[in-house]
Design an enzyme around this catalytic site. Structure first.
Site, mmCIF file in Angstrom:
data_model
loop_
_atom_site.group_PDB
_atom_site.id
_atom_site.type_symbol
_atom_site.label_atom_id
_atom_site.label_comp_id
_atom_site.label_asym_id
_atom_site.label_seq_id
_atom_site.Cartn_x
_atom_site.Cartn_y
_atom_site.Cartn_z
ATOM 1 C CB CYS A 42 -0.911 -0.008 1.221
ATOM 2 S SG CYS A 42 -1.764 -1.580 1.414
ATOM 3 N NE ARG B 58 -14.279 6.200 14.314
ATOM 4 C CZ ARG B 58 -14.865 5.064 13.941
ATOM 5 N NH1 ARG B 58 -14.359 4.340 12.968
ATOM 6 N NH2 ARG B 58 -15.949 4.640 14.552
ATOM 7 C CB CYS C 36 -15.236 0.303 10.781
ATOM 8 S SG CYS C 36 -14.246 1.805 10.723
ATOM 9 C CB CYS D 27 -12.841 -1.592 16.317
ATOM 10 S SG CYS D 27 -12.460 -1.421 14.566
#
Ligand code: SAM
Ligand code: DTB
Ligand code: SF4
Length: 346
Positions: free
Chosen positions: A51, A256, A184, A124
């Protein structure tokens, strides 16, 4: 929402867009509170994925020190501190391509999840790819939400990552939903993408059924050594527009305001809250990058008269809506005691 609808919204005059986002926000989030989430990197660096924004990828020389999976006792210290500081969600991230059931590392993560869950926090995790079985095990251990971002449009994604595909990301999200965890899912602005890419990402995310429980909007924090290290800062007005469009497209989700707040003024953050952001990462560190000091965040919330949210103890994933993509109801636990953060609102 369709791409055409999102594009029309995005191109409204700034204050008209804000007005519409605010109306949606007020309708769906009557208490007007802000959720505080604390992040902890439980396994840092050395990730096999490439990434191009990430300090933790092993493909780039970012200078980040690798750490193996943290012992349970150490994670618990952080989780207890997060709870004491008023966070209601504890999010644990690991720099892995994914996890495999039956491995000692996954068993250790499950043990950690059970203990964090026992503290009464929303739990989470963001551990990379998950199969159906791993997703089920995490859910049973007490994970309430799983973070797995799409990050950008399907068209731009191959320019950003080559070691996994958009389809791989979507498959994990499906497995998370099928296991009964909340999703999420959001993205990053500033990856050399166009506005069209940002809205295409939102088109995909808003089409999930059920819609995600939360949508993190990150602004790139350029990481030395990564291919995107010299990318310019996202125009803060474009960020506010994106928050507003997200609020309208995914009305029942917590939006968020995520990475990148260290470079945002109080005034821009206030506009983001007005436009529908109702959650932040709270604590001086994200996973590896800086976040504002907690005292600064509390001062801002107080100045704006915004109150931190209480935990959602129902811990239910949003239900599939068979008729329309309507939003899930607000699941605020109204029986819980009021907050003790002294932000001046309650
Ligand atoms: N490895 C897992 C994964 O890729 O899903 C979890 C960790 S990863 C760091 C979680 C998210 O953090 C990414 O999807 C991206 O949205 C965000 N992120 C990572 N590095 C970032 C950076 N430099 N600036 C802003 N956001 C970043
Ligand atoms: C998300 O969307 N943002 C958080 C969380 N999910 C895991 C991570 C932000 C990471 C920022 C860069 C860093 O700390 O390394
Ligand atoms: Fe690995 Fe996640 Fe970073 Fe990609 S974003 S390199 S998968 S830690």
């Amino acid at each position: 929402m369709t791409f055409a609808e999102l594009e029309a919204l995005y191109n409204l005059p700034f204050f008209e867009l804000l007005k519409r986002a605010r109306e949606v926000h007020d309708e769906h989030w009557k208490d007007g509170k802000v959720q505080l989430c604390t992040l902890l990197s439980i396994k840092t660096g050395g990730c096999s994925e490439d990434c191009s924004y990430c300090s933790q990828s092993a493909h780039y020389k970012t200078g980040l020190e690798r750490e193996s999976l943290l012992p349970r006792e150490e994670v618990m210290k952080h989780a207890e501190a997060a709870k004491a500081n008023g966070s209601t969600r504890f999010c644990m991230g690991a720099a892995w391509k994914g996890v495999r059931g039956g491995t000692p590392q996954f068993e250790q993560v499950l043990d950690i999840v059970r203990d964090v869950s026992a503290l009464g926090l929303e739990v989470c995790t963001t551990l990379g790819e998950l199969g159906p079985e791993e997703a089920k095990e995490l859910r049973e251990a007490g994970v309430t939400a799983y973070n797995h971002n799409l990050d950008t449009s399907p068209e731009h994604y191959p320019n950003i990552v080559s070691t996994h595909t958009y389809e791989d990301r979507l498959r994990t999200i499906r497995n998370v939903q099928d296991a009964g965890m909340s999703v999420c899912c959001g993205g990053i602005l500033g990856l050399s993408e166009t506005i069209t890419d940002r809205l295409r990402m939102l088109e995909v995310i808003s089409s999930f059924n059920p819609q995600p429980e939360s949508v993190p909007i990150n602004s790139l924090m350029p990481q030395p050594g990564t291919p995107l290290s010299e990318n310019p800062q996202v125009d803060p007005f474009d960020l506010v527009r994106m928050i507003a469009c997200t609020r309208i497209a995914v009305p029942g989700a917590k939006v968020r305001l995520s990475a990148g707040r260290t470079r945002l003024s109080d005034e821009i953050q206030a506009l983001c809250f007005f436009a529908g952001a109702n959650s932040i990462f709270y604590g001086e560190k994200l996973l590896t990058a800086d976040n504002p000091e907690t005292s600064k965040d509390l001062a801002l919330l107080e100045k704006l008269g915004l109150c931190p949210q209480l935990p959602d103890r129902s811990q239910q994933a949003p239900a599939i809506d068979h008729d329309s993509p309507a939003s899930p109801a607000c699941q605020q636990d109204v029986s819980a005691p009021s907050c003790s953060l002294n932000t001046g609102c309650c």
